[in-house]
Design a protein around this motif. Sequence first.
Motif, PDB file in Angstrom:
ATOM      1  N   GLY A  52      49.739  -2.970  -1.321  1.00 30.98           N
ATOM      2  CA  GLY A  52      50.933  -2.865  -0.500  1.00 30.98           C
ATOM      3  C   GLY A  52      51.414  -4.204   0.018  1.00 30.98           C
ATOM      4  O   GLY A  52      51.185  -5.260  -0.591  1.00 30.98           O
ATOM      5  N   ASN A  53      52.065  -4.169   1.170  1.00 30.29           N
ATOM      6  CA  ASN A  53      52.672  -5.367   1.759  1.00 30.29           C
ATOM      7  C   ASN A  53      52.192  -5.544   3.190  1.00 30.29           C
ATOM      8  O   ASN A  53      52.106  -4.581   3.948  1.00 30.29           O
ATOM      9  CB  ASN A  53      54.198  -5.244   1.750  1.00 30.29           C
ATOM     10  CG  ASN A  53      54.766  -5.109   0.348  1.00 30.29           C
ATOM     11  OD1 ASN A  53      54.584  -5.979  -0.488  1.00 30.29           O
ATOM     12  ND2 ASN A  53      55.448  -3.992   0.102  1.00 30.29           N
ATOM     13  N   LEU A  54      51.895  -6.776   3.541  1.00 36.88           N
ATOM     14  CA  LEU A  54      51.477  -7.124   4.892  1.00 36.88           C
ATOM     15  C   LEU A  54      52.403  -8.237   5.374  1.00 36.88           C
ATOM     16  O   LEU A  54      52.477  -9.302   4.746  1.00 36.88           O
ATOM     17  CB  LEU A  54      50.027  -7.598   4.894  1.00 36.88           C
ATOM     18  CG  LEU A  54      49.396  -7.933   6.248  1.00 36.88           C
ATOM     19  CD1 LEU A  54      49.376  -6.713   7.143  1.00 36.88           C
ATOM     20  CD2 LEU A  54      47.989  -8.486   6.056  1.00 36.88           C
ATOM     21  N   ALA A  55      53.113  -7.983   6.463  1.00 39.14           N
ATOM     22  CA  ALA A  55      54.112  -8.933   6.938  1.00 39.14           C
ATOM     23  C   ALA A  55      53.742  -9.472   8.310  1.00 39.14           C
ATOM     24  O   ALA A  55      53.328  -8.727   9.198  1.00 39.14           O
ATOM     25  CB  ALA A  55      55.494  -8.274   6.997  1.00 39.14           C
ATOM     26  N   THR A  87      53.034 -11.948   3.583  1.00 39.74           N
ATOM     27  CA  THR A  87      54.106 -12.901   3.875  1.00 39.74           C
ATOM     28  C   THR A  87      54.057 -13.301   5.342  1.00 39.74           C
ATOM     29  O   THR A  87      53.605 -12.538   6.203  1.00 39.74           O
ATOM     30  CB  THR A  87      55.486 -12.293   3.563  1.00 39.74           C
ATOM     31  OG1 THR A  87      55.674 -11.108   4.359  1.00 39.74           O
ATOM     32  CG2 THR A  87      55.605 -11.939   2.095  1.00 39.74           C
ATOM     33  N   TYR A  88      54.525 -14.515   5.614  1.00 41.08           N
ATOM     34  CA  TYR A  88      54.602 -15.011   6.988  1.00 41.08           C
ATOM     35  C   TYR A  88      55.911 -15.763   7.151  1.00 41.08           C
ATOM     36  O   TYR A  88      56.185 -16.723   6.428  1.00 41.08           O
ATOM     37  CB  TYR A  88      53.429 -15.934   7.307  1.00 41.08           C
ATOM     38  CG  TYR A  88      53.432 -16.435   8.741  1.00 41.08           C
ATOM     39  CD1 TYR A  88      52.940 -15.640   9.774  1.00 41.08           C
ATOM     40  CD2 TYR A  88      53.940 -17.691   9.061  1.00 41.08           C
ATOM     41  CE1 TYR A  88      52.959 -16.093  11.088  1.00 41.08           C
ATOM     42  CE2 TYR A  88      53.957 -18.150  10.363  1.00 41.08           C
ATOM     43  CZ  TYR A  88      53.464 -17.344  11.378  1.00 41.08           C
ATOM     44  OH  TYR A  88      53.482 -17.792  12.682  1.00 41.08           O
ATOM     45  N   GLN A 106      53.356  -6.540  11.034  1.00 37.94           N
ATOM     46  CA  GLN A 106      52.032  -6.015  11.372  1.00 37.94           C
ATOM     47  C   GLN A 106      51.170  -7.010  12.153  1.00 37.94           C
ATOM     48  O   GLN A 106      50.159  -6.640  12.741  1.00 37.94           O
ATOM     49  CB  GLN A 106      51.293  -5.599  10.091  1.00 37.94           C
ATOM     50  CG  GLN A 106      51.894  -4.385   9.410  1.00 37.94           C
ATOM     51  CD  GLN A 106      53.101  -4.757   8.559  1.00 37.94           C
ATOM     52  OE1 GLN A 106      53.020  -5.588   7.654  1.00 37.94           O
ATOM     53  NE2 GLN A 106      54.224  -4.126   8.842  1.00 37.94           N
ATOM     54  N   PHE A 107      51.547  -8.276  12.124  1.00 38.26           N
ATOM     55  CA  PHE A 107      50.842  -9.265  12.935  1.00 38.26           C
ATOM     56  C   PHE A 107      51.816 -10.385  13.278  1.00 38.26           C
ATOM     57  O   PHE A 107      52.855 -10.554  12.630  1.00 38.26           O
ATOM     58  CB  PHE A 107      49.614  -9.824  12.212  1.00 38.26           C
ATOM     59  CG  PHE A 107      49.927 -10.690  11.015  1.00 38.26           C
ATOM     60  CD1 PHE A 107      50.091 -12.063  11.135  1.00 38.26           C
ATOM     61  CD2 PHE A 107      50.039 -10.129   9.750  1.00 38.26           C
ATOM     62  CE1 PHE A 107      50.374 -12.862  10.038  1.00 38.26           C
ATOM     63  CE2 PHE A 107      50.316 -10.914   8.635  1.00 38.26           C
ATOM     64  CZ  PHE A 107      50.488 -12.291   8.780  1.00 38.26           C
ATOM     65  N   ALA A 108      51.489 -11.121  14.322  1.00 36.64           N
ATOM     66  CA  ALA A 108      52.317 -12.254  14.730  1.00 36.64           C
ATOM     67  C   ALA A 108      51.440 -13.467  14.937  1.00 36.64           C
ATOM     68  O   ALA A 108      50.241 -13.353  15.237  1.00 36.64           O
ATOM     69  CB  ALA A 108      53.083 -11.934  16.014  1.00 36.64           C
ATOM     70  N   VAL A 335      45.173  -5.932   7.584  1.00 41.04           N
ATOM     71  CA  VAL A 335      45.195  -6.828   8.741  1.00 41.04           C
ATOM     72  C   VAL A 335      43.795  -7.333   9.050  1.00 41.04           C
ATOM     73  O   VAL A 335      43.575  -8.532   9.281  1.00 41.04           O
ATOM     74  CB  VAL A 335      45.787  -6.116   9.974  1.00 41.04           C
ATOM     75  CG1 VAL A 335      45.548  -6.947  11.240  1.00 41.04           C
ATOM     76  CG2 VAL A 335      47.280  -5.873   9.795  1.00 41.04           C
ATOM     77  N   LYS A 336      42.816  -6.430   9.049  1.00 34.35           N
ATOM     78  CA  LYS A 336      41.447  -6.825   9.394  1.00 34.35           C
ATOM     79  C   LYS A 336      40.881  -7.815   8.376  1.00 34.35           C
ATOM     80  O   LYS A 336      40.217  -8.792   8.741  1.00 34.35           O
ATOM     81  CB  LYS A 336      40.557  -5.586   9.499  1.00 34.35           C
ATOM     82  CG  LYS A 336      40.931  -4.659  10.653  1.00 34.35           C
ATOM     83  CD  LYS A 336      39.979  -3.490  10.798  1.00 34.35           C
ATOM     84  CE  LYS A 336      38.635  -3.928  11.332  1.00 34.35           C
ATOM     85  NZ  LYS A 336      37.787  -2.774  11.731  1.00 34.35           N
TER      86      LYS A 336
END
Length: 378
Positions: A52-55, A87-88, A106-108, A335-336
């Motif tokens: 999937g995608n993690l942004a 992606t960031y 999902q994270f900053a 995320v983890k």
Amino acid sequence: MNVRKNKLVSLAALGLVGGLALTACGGGSAAEEGNGSDGGGAAGGGYAELTGNLAGAGASSAQNAQTAWTESFMGLVGAEGGDLSVTYDPTGSGTGREQFLSGQVQFAGSDAALDEEELAGSTEVCNGEQAIDLPLYISPIAVVFNLEGVDSLNLPADVIGGIFAGDITKWNDPKIAEANPDADLPDLDVVPVHRSDDSGTTENFTDYLSKSAPDAWTHGPIETWPIEGGQSGDGTSGLISTVEGGNGTIGYADASQAGNLGIAAIQVGEEFVEYSADAAAKAVDVSPRAEGREENDIVFDLDRTTTESGVYPIVLVSYLVVCGSYADAAQGEAVKEYASYITSPEGQQTAADNAGSAPLTEELSTEVHEAIDGITVG
């Protein structure tokens, strides 16, 4: 007053319960199955399951590190058969936190930890659990300048404060000359350059000024530049470009992106200290943890007024802001695993090689991984 707190009101009005619904309880990640300090999924064999995608979005100071992290992490995932895109977007700390709190990412990444109101609001997107701040990037903030004929400068805190407050306006001002007796300082206007966006780098820089030079800088620590007018740049790259484009300009930026600009040495006690990763790491070592935080919310109260030799006090600790609980199991696991990788010795070395940051100590890395292990997923 911290202007960040006012933004939560408008965010709440827009409905923090929308977006990606990054909430849930229960479960554990592949990082929990292995030694988190070894990179999470690599140790636990969980990278093959990541899809999937993690942004993420946030601090532009760590842009070089985040680019290296995302590329190397996706390579590791792909090598094990996983298919995860990470992606960031270096939008700036303030925007990154806003996007996280509204469920857009999902994270900053943030050069300033979540404040009390932001922590309270985070429960809306974290299933009743508060978000947590995890240190991932320790770096000096360089006072950069572009002054024809001058390659090096020594600057006391009160001089820096006076420059950015607009009270020291000429490069041959006696206060600058006193600290630089061998420099040929011109009768030229000083042009301070600040960030135009909401910036954790600005908050760290003004925190240093307010504590080390309170008479010269009376605006306190603040994320949005408080003085109207003047020259500015959007993000770290924008500020650097503005300083590069003038003569007599001076600004502040993560040292990894200072390029060919001059960088001032900062007075600490009786000596002038040049920036370095080691000197930045020492600043964290001499600083206590912030009070009133949950055990897994790892935030430092940086000591800006230390006189200990070899410490560079204009330092930022960039935090990874993540939920304490994710409803979407796939996103939570991703995320983890990503958090475990970037805070592992391997990930920290990647950042040091590409951004010149100071790696987390073994003790701090262990504490961070314990907090990551405690994140629950759907």
